[in-house]
Scaffold this motif. Structure first.
Motif, short mmCIF file in Angstrom:
data_model
loop_
_atom_site.label_atom_id
_atom_site.label_comp_id
_atom_site.label_asym_id
_atom_site.label_seq_id
_atom_site.Cartn_x
_atom_site.Cartn_y
_atom_site.Cartn_z
N GLY A 31 0.80 -1.21 0.00
CA GLY A 31 0.00 0.00 0.00
C GLY A 31 0.83 1.26 0.00
N VAL A 32 0.16 2.41 -0.27
CA VAL A 32 0.78 3.73 -0.26
C VAL A 32 0.80 4.25 1.17
CG1 VAL A 32 0.57 6.10 -1.08
CG2 VAL A 32 0.02 4.20 -2.61
N PRO A 33 1.95 4.75 1.65
CA PRO A 33 1.98 5.30 3.01
C PRO A 33 1.21 6.61 3.11
CG PRO A 33 4.06 5.70 1.92
CD PRO A 33 3.26 4.84 0.99
N VAL A 34 0.36 6.72 4.10
CA VAL A 34 -0.46 7.92 4.29
C VAL A 34 -0.58 8.21 5.78
CG1 VAL A 34 -1.83 7.55 2.19
CG2 VAL A 34 -2.61 6.60 4.37
N THR A 35 -0.99 9.42 6.08
CA THR A 35 -1.41 9.77 7.45
C THR A 35 -2.87 10.19 7.39
OG1 THR A 35 -0.72 12.08 7.24
CG2 THR A 35 0.90 10.52 8.10
N THR A 36 -3.56 10.02 8.48
CA THR A 36 -5.00 10.30 8.51
C THR A 36 -5.36 11.19 9.69
OG1 THR A 36 -5.52 8.38 9.88
CG2 THR A 36 -5.48 8.05 7.47
N ASP A 37 -6.55 11.73 9.61
CA ASP A 37 -7.10 12.54 10.70
C ASP A 37 -8.59 12.23 10.77
OD1 ASP A 37 -6.45 14.99 12.56
OD2 ASP A 37 -8.37 15.47 11.61
N PRO A 38 -9.15 12.06 11.98
CA PRO A 38 -10.56 11.67 12.07
C PRO A 38 -11.52 12.80 11.72
CG PRO A 38 -9.64 12.03 14.26
CD PRO A 38 -8.49 12.12 13.30
N VAL A 39 -12.63 12.41 11.16
CA VAL A 39 -13.73 13.36 10.91
C VAL A 39 -14.34 13.75 12.26
CG1 VAL A 39 -15.99 13.66 9.85
CG2 VAL A 39 -14.21 12.37 8.66
N ARG A 40 -14.59 15.04 12.43
CA ARG A 40 -15.21 15.52 13.66
C ARG A 40 -16.60 16.06 13.34
NH1 ARG A 40 -10.24 19.25 15.96
NH2 ARG A 40 -8.57 17.67 15.76
N ILE A 41 -17.55 15.73 14.20
CA ILE A 41 -18.91 16.27 14.08
C ILE A 41 -19.27 16.88 15.43
CG2 ILE A 41 -21.34 15.78 13.67
CD1 ILE A 41 -20.54 13.55 11.83
N GLY A 42 -19.54 18.17 15.44
CA GLY A 42 -19.85 18.86 16.69
C GLY A 42 -19.93 20.36 16.46
N PRO A 43 -20.04 21.13 17.53
CA PRO A 43 -20.15 22.59 17.38
C PRO A 43 -18.86 23.20 16.86
CG PRO A 43 -19.96 21.99 19.71
CD PRO A 43 -20.13 20.71 18.96
N VAL A 44 -18.99 24.02 15.84
CA VAL A 44 -17.85 24.74 15.26
C VAL A 44 -18.25 26.21 15.13
CG1 VAL A 44 -16.34 25.00 13.26
CG2 VAL A 44 -17.05 22.72 14.00
N PRO A 45 -17.43 27.13 15.61
CA PRO A 45 -17.81 28.54 15.51
C PRO A 45 -17.87 29.00 14.06
CG PRO A 45 -15.54 28.31 16.27
CD PRO A 45 -16.13 26.95 16.29
N ILE A 46 -18.90 29.82 13.78
CA ILE A 46 -18.99 30.48 12.49
C ILE A 46 -18.12 31.73 12.55
CG2 ILE A 46 -20.53 31.74 10.92
CD1 ILE A 46 -22.76 29.89 11.77
N GLU A 47 -17.15 31.81 11.67
CA GLU A 47 -16.23 32.95 11.65
C GLU A 47 -16.47 33.80 10.41
OE1 GLU A 47 -12.26 31.65 14.15
OE2 GLU A 47 -12.23 31.53 11.96
N ILE A 48 -16.64 35.09 10.64
CA ILE A 48 -16.73 36.05 9.55
C ILE A 48 -15.43 36.84 9.55
CG2 ILE A 48 -18.06 37.95 8.56
CD1 ILE A 48 -20.43 37.05 10.29
N LEU A 49 -14.64 36.67 8.50
CA LEU A 49 -13.31 37.29 8.45
C LEU A 49 -13.36 38.59 7.65
CD1 LEU A 49 -11.18 34.09 7.70
CD2 LEU A 49 -11.82 35.06 9.92
N ALA A 50 -12.58 39.56 8.12
CA ALA A 50 -12.54 40.87 7.44
C ALA A 50 -11.26 41.58 7.84
CB ALA A 50 -13.76 41.71 7.81
N ASN A 51 -10.96 42.66 7.14
CA ASN A 51 -9.89 43.57 7.50
C ASN A 51 -10.50 44.81 8.13
OD1 ASN A 51 -7.76 41.96 6.46
ND2 ASN A 51 -8.22 42.69 4.40
N GLY A 52 -9.89 45.28 9.20
CA GLY A 52 -10.45 46.42 9.90
C GLY A 52 -9.42 47.49 10.17
N ILE A 53 -9.90 48.64 10.63
CA ILE A 53 -9.05 49.77 10.99
C ILE A 53 -9.38 50.17 12.42
CG2 ILE A 53 -8.44 52.17 10.48
CD1 ILE A 53 -9.16 51.68 7.61
N VAL A 54 -8.35 50.34 13.22
CA VAL A 54 -8.52 50.77 14.61
C VAL A 54 -8.84 52.26 14.61
CG1 VAL A 54 -7.47 50.90 16.89
CG2 VAL A 54 -6.90 48.99 15.36
N ALA A 55 -9.83 52.65 15.41
CA ALA A 55 -10.24 54.06 15.49
C ALA A 55 -10.56 54.41 16.93
CB ALA A 55 -11.45 54.34 14.60
N SER A 56 -10.19 55.61 17.34
CA SER A 56 -10.50 56.07 18.69
C SER A 56 -11.97 56.42 18.80
CB SER A 56 -9.64 57.29 19.03
OG SER A 56 -10.01 57.83 20.28
N GLU A 57 -12.54 56.17 19.97
CA GLU A 57 -13.93 56.57 20.20
C GLU A 57 -14.07 58.08 20.31
OE1 GLU A 57 -16.94 54.50 22.45
OE2 GLU A 57 -15.38 53.21 23.26
#
Length: 371
Positions: A31-57
């Motif tokens: 056989g071909v040598p491989v590495t594996t990782d298990p499938v996970r089913i569970g809560p995963v955070p929804i991430e909304i990615l963006a670029n931002g600018i810091v501003a003083s209040e």
């Protein structure tokens, strides 16, 4: 006799042979040598990615509120100051002289008010006894009312003069950091010229402004209602954990030109990690998605018509499963497809197998490159 190959071509052929040797040896073993990782089913955070600018209040431009020469500069450029801390002192002698004058006038007119009030009471009594005329009583009433009004006017002038004397000492209105100070002791400033002495910028708390596609508006509004709209911000090159903040503003309309919605998040910034004007990487987490299917990111492959992963079956063979990529969260990919929790997805070596290829699972420290 075979012609001699150019050196560059010989190196390429040698590299190709060396790359094939491990897999050939493994195939010889079954056989071909491989590495594996298990499938996970569970809560995963929804991430909304963006670029931002810091501003003083809050950014306050400090200006003189009365005319006068600057006598003292009590701070340095760039200094951090506290609310109420004295910053500059102007010459207040003129305003103090006006205050003394108004106070003297007030004292005089209060004495007149006392006299006219006494006359009013006296003529009121004499009028009841029919000794004084009604006209004289009305005149006493007018004199007392006029004196009372004059006292109020004098009190207002005294208060105005006191305020002007107070304005001669310029204090910080908020906690923050001072900007450049172009004026020094000896400069004469006039209120009418509206000359800026310096600026004061609030650093803690601080805001991060960013925009996200309008398709996320429903998620964002739901998170605002639930109070779960957390936001992370990271400065590029900063090895520390991301700063944690909370969404505080959603714009009232979508920008029709860009199809985005403007947002603001507030961050505690006691250590001044975030600086006004900085560009930051923003990740907003409106909620966790329950029962999400996730696999290791490198396991995801791209075909001509779909994305897929290879699962190492109990029979020791690789089996292709088509999936739909939902999003990337860190080093894992959230997908939709026929995957069960715990199934072994091939990570390293996925590009060396096809449907039904026999594979041998190796320990993670012996991971085989798929390049």
């Amino acid at each position: 006799m075979m012609p001699s190959l150019p050196p560059r071509l010989r190196r390429i052929l040698c590299a190709a042979v060396l790359a094939v040797l491990p897999a050939t040896a493994a195939l010889a073993q079954g056989g071909v040598p491989v590495t594996t990782d298990p499938v996970r089913i569970g809560p995963v955070p929804i991430e909304i990615l963006a670029n931002g600018i810091v501003a003083s209040e809050s950014v306050i431009t400090i200006r003189a509120r009365v005319d006068g020469q600057i006598e003292q500069v009590l701070v340095e450029e760039g200094q951090l100051v506290k609310k109420g801390q004295p910053l500059f002192v102007q010459d207040s002698r003129f305003n103090r002289a006006l205050l003394a004058q108004f106070e003297a006038t007030l004292t005089k007119n209060r004495a007149l008010l006392t006299r006219y009030t006494a006359d009013l009471l006296r003529y009121q009594q004499l009028g009841r006894e029919s000794v004084a005329s009604q006209q004289r009583f009305e005149q006493a009433q007018s004199d007392a009312a006029s004196a009372a009004a004059q006292v109020k006017a004098d009190e207002a002038l005294v208060e105005q003069a006191r305020v002007n004397v107070g304005f001669s000492t310029i204090v910080a209105e908020i906690d923050g950091q001072l900007g450049a100070i172009p004026l020094r002791a000896g400069n004469f400033v006039r209120q009418a010229e509206n000359t800026a002495i310096t600026t004061l910028t609030q650093l803690d708390p601080i805001l991060v402004q960013f925009s996200v596609p309008e398709r996320w508006l429903g998620e964002i509004r739901g998170a605002m209602r639930r109070g779960t709209a957390s936001v992370r911000a990271r400065v590029e090159g900063d090895g520390q954990p991301p700063a944690q903040g909370k969404l505080v503003f959603v714009d009232s309309a979508v920008d029709v030109a860009t199809g985005t919605i403007s947002l603001k998040a507030r961050f505690e910034n006691a250590d001044h990690r975030l600086w006004p004007g900085q560009y930051v990487q923003v990740a907003m987490v409106p909620r966790d998605e329950d029962n999400a299917i996730s696999v290791a990111g490198p396991a995801l492959q791209t075909g001509q018509d779909s994305r897929y992963v290879f699962v190492l079956g109990a029979d020791g063979a690789a089996h292709r499963r088509n999936v739909t990529l939902v999003r990337i969260v860190g080093d894992r990919a959230v997908v939709k497809g026929e995957l069960a929790a715990g199934e072994k997805v091939i990570v390293d070596g996925a590009q060396r197998v096809t449907e039904g290829t026999k594979a041998i699972e190796r320990a993670p420290q012996q991971r085989v490159s798929s390049n």
